[in-house]
Write a protein that holds these residues in place. Sequence first.
Motif, mmCIF file in Angstrom:
data_model
loop_
_atom_site.group_PDB
_atom_site.id
_atom_site.type_symbol
_atom_site.label_atom_id
_atom_site.label_comp_id
_atom_site.label_asym_id
_atom_site.label_seq_id
_atom_site.Cartn_x
_atom_site.Cartn_y
_atom_site.Cartn_z
ATOM 1 N N PHE A 73 0.826 -1.209 0.000
ATOM 2 C CA PHE A 73 0.000 0.000 0.000
ATOM 3 C C PHE A 73 0.864 1.264 0.000
ATOM 4 C CE2 PHE A 73 -2.385 3.319 2.336
ATOM 5 C CZ PHE A 73 -3.446 3.455 1.459
ATOM 6 N N LEU A 77 1.362 6.737 -3.111
ATOM 7 C CA LEU A 77 1.748 8.112 -3.446
ATOM 8 C C LEU A 77 2.772 8.146 -4.573
ATOM 9 C CD1 LEU A 77 2.028 9.931 0.014
ATOM 10 C CD2 LEU A 77 0.088 9.828 -1.527
ATOM 11 N N TYR A 97 -5.461 9.316 -8.239
ATOM 12 C CA TYR A 97 -5.846 10.727 -8.292
ATOM 13 C C TYR A 97 -6.109 11.208 -9.717
ATOM 14 C CZ TYR A 97 -4.406 11.243 -3.406
ATOM 15 O OH TYR A 97 -4.292 11.132 -2.041
ATOM 16 N N MET A 101 -2.744 14.651 -8.257
ATOM 17 C CA MET A 101 -2.291 14.636 -6.870
ATOM 18 C C MET A 101 -1.453 15.878 -6.584
ATOM 19 S SD MET A 101 -0.182 11.734 -4.744
ATOM 20 C CE MET A 101 1.484 12.174 -5.227
ATOM 21 N N ALA B 34 -9.758 7.654 5.083
ATOM 22 C CA ALA B 34 -9.069 8.949 4.980
ATOM 23 C C ALA B 34 -8.352 9.018 3.642
ATOM 24 C CB ALA B 34 -8.068 9.104 6.125
ATOM 25 N N ILE B 35 -8.569 10.104 2.916
ATOM 26 C CA ILE B 35 -7.911 10.279 1.617
ATOM 27 C C ILE B 35 -7.150 11.601 1.654
ATOM 28 C CG2 ILE B 35 -8.281 10.536 -0.874
ATOM 29 C CD1 ILE B 35 -10.925 8.944 -0.413
ATOM 30 N N PRO B 36 -5.852 11.556 1.382
ATOM 31 C CA PRO B 36 -5.077 12.805 1.473
ATOM 32 C C PRO B 36 -5.164 13.624 0.185
ATOM 33 C CG PRO B 36 -3.608 10.994 0.955
ATOM 34 C CD PRO B 36 -4.994 10.411 1.045
ATOM 35 N N ALA B 37 -5.057 14.922 0.352
ATOM 36 C CA ALA B 37 -4.925 15.812 -0.809
ATOM 37 C C ALA B 37 -3.668 16.634 -0.580
ATOM 38 C CB ALA B 37 -6.147 16.720 -0.923
ATOM 39 N N ILE B 38 -2.679 16.423 -1.419
ATOM 40 C CA ILE B 38 -1.434 17.188 -1.279
ATOM 41 C C ILE B 38 -1.202 17.973 -2.570
ATOM 42 C CG2 ILE B 38 -0.438 15.579 0.378
ATOM 43 C CD1 ILE B 38 1.264 14.424 -1.863
ATOM 44 N N TRP B 211 3.341 -1.473 5.684
ATOM 45 C CA TRP B 211 2.937 -0.204 5.090
ATOM 46 C C TRP B 211 4.123 0.735 4.855
ATOM 47 C CZ3 TRP B 211 -1.406 0.059 9.293
ATOM 48 C CH2 TRP B 211 -2.402 -0.867 8.973
ATOM 49 N N VAL B 214 8.735 4.467 8.608
ATOM 50 C CA VAL B 214 10.169 4.674 8.867
ATOM 51 C C VAL B 214 10.368 5.580 10.080
ATOM 52 C CG1 VAL B 214 10.851 4.355 6.451
ATOM 53 C CG2 VAL B 214 10.286 6.650 7.271
ATOM 54 N N ARG B 321 13.354 10.573 -1.769
ATOM 55 C CA ARG B 321 12.206 10.018 -1.033
ATOM 56 C C ARG B 321 12.395 10.368 0.432
ATOM 57 N NH1 ARG B 321 11.994 7.438 2.850
ATOM 58 N NH2 ARG B 321 11.710 5.217 2.672
ATOM 59 N N PHE B 325 6.952 11.127 3.202
ATOM 60 C CA PHE B 325 6.375 10.489 2.008
ATOM 61 C C PHE B 325 6.102 9.012 2.289
ATOM 62 C CE2 PHE B 325 6.196 8.978 -2.364
ATOM 63 C CZ PHE B 325 5.624 10.040 -3.044
ATOM 64 N N ILE B 328 3.012 8.743 5.263
ATOM 65 C CA ILE B 328 1.615 9.138 4.998
ATOM 66 C C ILE B 328 0.725 7.921 4.705
ATOM 67 C CG2 ILE B 328 0.116 10.317 3.330
ATOM 68 C CD1 ILE B 328 1.974 12.701 3.443
ATOM 69 N N PRO B 329 1.156 6.965 3.861
ATOM 70 C CA PRO B 329 0.291 5.788 3.666
ATOM 71 C C PRO B 329 -0.021 5.057 4.976
ATOM 72 C CG PRO B 329 1.965 5.851 1.963
ATOM 73 C CD PRO B 329 2.321 6.914 2.963
ATOM 74 N N LEU B 332 -2.766 6.856 6.738
ATOM 75 C CA LEU B 332 -4.077 6.592 6.137
ATOM 76 C C LEU B 332 -4.660 5.283 6.633
ATOM 77 C CD1 LEU B 332 -3.402 7.596 2.421
ATOM 78 C CD2 LEU B 332 -4.226 9.012 4.311
ATOM 79 N N LYS B 333 -3.800 4.308 6.847
ATOM 80 C CA LYS B 333 -4.266 3.006 7.348
ATOM 81 C C LYS B 333 -4.593 3.056 8.842
ATOM 82 C CE LYS B 333 -3.920 -0.007 3.866
ATOM 83 N NZ LYS B 333 -5.093 -0.800 3.412
ATOM 84 N N GLU B 358 6.541 17.009 -0.759
ATOM 85 C CA GLU B 358 6.206 17.460 -2.111
ATOM 86 C C GLU B 358 7.418 17.957 -2.900
ATOM 87 O OE1 GLU B 358 2.865 19.996 -2.136
ATOM 88 O OE2 GLU B 358 1.762 18.799 -0.699
#
Lengths: 128, 359
Positions: A73, A77, A97, A101, B34-38, B211, B214, B321, B325, B328-329, B332-333, B358
């Motif tokens: 999962f 992103l 998205y 995104m 939950a769904i992120p918007a970045i 998932w 880190v 990375r 980053f 975040i997943p 969400l879980k 980002e």
Amino acid sequence: MIENVTNIPLESLLGHVQDMLFSGYRFITATSVDNGDGTIDVLYHFDKELEMKHLRITVNKQDEIPSISGIYFGAVLVENEMKELFGLNIKNIVIDYGGHMLLSDEELDAPMSRQITIVNKDKGGEPQ
Amino acid sequence: MNGKTVIPFGPQHPVLPEPLQLKLVMQDEKIVEAIPAIGYVHRGLEKLTETKEFTQNVFVIERICGICSFKHALAYCQGMENLMGIEVPDRARFLRVIWGELHRMHSHLLWLGLLADAFGFESLFMQAWRDREKVMDIMEATAGSRVIISTNQIGGTRRDISPEMLAKIVDVVNDVKEDIERVEKVFCNDYTVKHRMVGIGVLSKENAKLWGAVGPMARGSGIAEDVRTLGYAAYGELDLEPVVETDGDCYARMKVRLRELYQSIDLIKQAIAKIPEGPINVPVKGNPNGEVISRVEQPRGEALYYMRANGGKTLDRLRVRTPTFANIPTLLKMLPGHHLADVPILILTIDPCISCTER
């Protein structure tokens, strides 16, 4: 320079990723690199007790790439990011998205896929 | 009532220093999805690095994040040094540890303050940030600036630290240690703090790994992994054990960061005791060619840098990375099943850095 890289065909991607999961590897991230010849390298990075392994596929820009987010999962992103910024045709991302995104409607399509060449005019236009 | 409601959390919210939106699908008072918007602060820095000479990129990289700018530069410089076969002087390796751990200290103290602020404990917030100021003052005294200190360069460090200043750093971190011991009692024992954090946002060891969590997120769930144990910079010559807690809840993640403050102080003192005399950098000759991966342990966790060069002055690709980053997943879980009131604390315990995420 990178150790433990395995080049694999696109068709066997999901099988190899599934094997990594069964072997206890953590998914770190994926990296896409535009080779400048119409192909893109996609590297999938994994870790087990701080030892890294990498899977590399080389795809054409229009190739359909299966999403690995159903297995890991954590790839959600980065797959959306690669789809937007490199124009990769990644299918079946768990949260897709649809190319929005990071980018808005007004942004360039796949802005990261273009290669930039810096030309030094003082040296007769030789690319550096 | 069986209907679902979508509540937008952010992008502007008192607990979020940076813009992140979570669309929370609620059933009654509980979150079901939950769904992120970045994308609010995406700057295209990876692309920018393809237009700059590889030596100039250090200054671009440092601007990915104000909190861990030194660590970003360190990851980049180490990668380029490996790619070009550059051997960094010993003194520079120890200086990198000192500045790197000072960055971890100010990041964790900043986070502790934000956490206290999130559950309305203003005096605790003030105590944490007061100590952070002492660390920031060291940055200014040693590098000339407080946030983006620009002391890394490919081949070593740009600045040295005098013996007098090294002695002063020891005094300051000892002073900070005494202060932390005082606030730690409140963070760990206060009824309000425990009520908001114990048993909230439990992340099992198995799920943390699955998932991709880190840093303190993973270590708070019992995963004893810390990239510093690979021995980059001078960490291989210092005593270092990953800080691990096993409960996996918000409280465990807070305790990991608190204990890592003591660890950073210890590492700084070890590095200062062992730092050798000598040059602080070596000249860079030629251009990079090939591909390389570099990893460092930032305050929020593992950061990975991938670089590919073709023998020219610019890079073909630089990929970053960052730890948020990766976390975040996991967030969400973790969110489904929790109450709306727990969301601020849950988000904070991943220590989100949206500028990093980002780029």
